[in-house]
Design an enzyme around this catalytic site. Structure first.
Site, PDB file in Angstrom:
ATOM      1  N   SER A  57       2.177  -2.870   5.645  1.00 13.73           N
ATOM      2  CA  SER A  57       2.231  -2.597   4.209  1.00 13.73           C
ATOM      3  C   SER A  57       2.604  -3.884   3.479  1.00 13.73           C
ATOM      4  O   SER A  57       1.981  -4.925   3.689  1.00 13.73           O
ATOM      5  CB  SER A  57       3.231  -1.475   3.921  1.00 13.73           C
ATOM      6  OG  SER A  57       3.295  -1.199   2.547  1.00 13.73           O
ATOM      7  N   SER A  58       3.622  -3.863   2.658  1.00 12.29           N
ATOM      8  CA  SER A  58       4.035  -5.037   1.894  1.00 12.29           C
ATOM      9  C   SER A  58       5.371  -4.752   1.228  1.00 12.29           C
ATOM     10  O   SER A  58       5.692  -3.603   0.920  1.00 12.29           O
ATOM     11  CB  SER A  58       2.988  -5.364   0.826  1.00 12.29           C
ATOM     12  OG  SER A  58       3.448  -6.355  -0.067  1.00 12.29           O
ATOM     13  N   TYR A  79      -2.816  -3.866  -6.024  1.00 11.56           N
ATOM     14  CA  TYR A  79      -2.342  -4.215  -4.681  1.00 11.56           C
ATOM     15  C   TYR A  79      -1.009  -3.523  -4.387  1.00 11.56           C
ATOM     16  O   TYR A  79      -0.844  -2.863  -3.357  1.00 11.56           O
ATOM     17  CB  TYR A  79      -2.189  -5.726  -4.540  1.00 11.56           C
ATOM     18  CG  TYR A  79      -1.639  -6.144  -3.205  1.00 11.56           C
ATOM     19  CD1 TYR A  79      -2.462  -6.187  -2.088  1.00 11.56           C
ATOM     20  CD2 TYR A  79      -0.291  -6.475  -3.048  1.00 11.56           C
ATOM     21  CE1 TYR A  79      -1.960  -6.548  -0.842  1.00 11.56           C
ATOM     22  CE2 TYR A  79       0.215  -6.839  -1.816  1.00 11.56           C
ATOM     23  CZ  TYR A  79      -0.622  -6.883  -0.715  1.00 11.56           C
ATOM     24  OH  TYR A  79      -0.115  -7.225   0.512  1.00 11.56           O
ATOM     25  N   LYS A 111      -0.492  -0.461  -1.613  1.00  7.98           N
ATOM     26  CA  LYS A 111       0.421  -0.615  -0.483  1.00  7.98           C
ATOM     27  C   LYS A 111       1.584   0.367  -0.564  1.00  7.98           C
ATOM     28  O   LYS A 111       2.188   0.716   0.450  1.00  7.98           O
ATOM     29  CB  LYS A 111       0.950  -2.051  -0.440  1.00  7.98           C
ATOM     30  CG  LYS A 111      -0.095  -3.081  -0.014  1.00  7.98           C
ATOM     31  CD  LYS A 111      -0.546  -2.869   1.408  1.00  7.98           C
ATOM     32  CE  LYS A 111      -1.413  -3.998   1.913  1.00  7.98           C
ATOM     33  NZ  LYS A 111      -1.809  -3.841   3.337  1.00  7.98           N
TER      34      LYS A 111
END
Length: 252
Positions: free
Chosen positions: A143-144, A158, A162
């Site tokens: 993921s982030s 984005y 995520k």
């Protein structure tokens, strides 16, 4: 600790460059057979897999197209017979400022969600069904930190795309654990990759460096040991967890 993944088949999406390339190299070094997914970098992907000392193969698919995702999964099963670990690494980050025309902004939004979220969900679905037939398996979703702390206005899509991944991962961990299916989420921050370079070209490398607690940016290889560990089964009781690898730029 020396970890052996000998005999395990690991499907890594986006494995031809950046984080994915580093993960594939580390997993292969530990003995895993790598199903290396790529989109445009077919020749490089083939070159990488021929360099591994394991039974590894490159597979091409456009993850924005569901039928290609299904075909990818089926081709990997056809070649290897099974999958032990799915690593959902592939992703896109498209800069889309609020001053962009609505049509283009929505196109970029839809593309981002198609690759980062829908493809990950579909591959998880296919993997869960496969793992149920095989008495278990592991899913590792990249993921982030943006999933937790948000992102800039240019990268709203984005961050949002995520943001869905931790919930997906936790749901799988909670409700598939009795079927011996484990799921983990890794949340990197800035990592020195081609994709991150677009951001740094826009904001400057100092923007990224000033945001972290260490003196150097995270490299793709810095994520690899954790993915090898999670793939091995030695950390199965961490199922459902998020591992931050972002140089303390966001800490849970």
């Amino acid at each position: 600790m020396e970890i052996s993944l000998k005999g395990k088949v690991v499907l890594v999406t986006g494995g031809s460059r950046g984080i994915g390339e580093a993960l594939c190299k580390a997993l292969a070094k530990a003995g895993a057979n790598i199903a290396l997914h790529c989109n445009a970098n077919v020749e490089k992907a083939k070159l990488l897999t021929t360099g591994f000392k394991t039974d590894s193969k490159a597979f091409q698919a456009d993850l924005s197209k569901p039928f290609e995702i299904i075909r990818l999964f089926e081709q990997v099963i056809l070649h290897f017979g099974h999958i032990d670990v799915l690593v959902n690494n592939a992703g896109v980050a498209i800069s889309s400022g609020l001053n962009q025309e609505d049509d283009q902004w929505l196109t970029n939004w839809d593309t981002t969600f198609a690759v980062n979220t829908r493809a990950t969900g579909l591959l998880c679905k296919k993997a869960i069904q496969h793992f149920e037939e095989r008495s278990g398996g592991r899913i590792i979703n990249i993921s982030s930190r943006a999933a937790f702390r948000g992102d800039t206005m240019d990268y709203l899509a984005y961050g949002a795309s995520k943001g869905a991944i931790p919930s997906l991962t936790r749901s799988i961990a909670r409700y598939c654990g009795k079927q011996n299916i484990k799921a983990f989420n890794i949340a990197p921050g800035f990592v020195r990759t081609d994709m991150a370079q677009d951001f740094m070209d826009q904001y400057g490398e100092n923007y990224a460096l000033d945001d972290i607690a260490l003196n150097e940016l995270t490299e793709p290889k810095d994520l690899a040991p954790m993915v090898v560990l999670l793939s091995s089964g030695l950390a199965d009781h961490a199922t459902g967890s998020t591992i931050d690898i972002n140089a303390a730029s966001y800490v849970h």
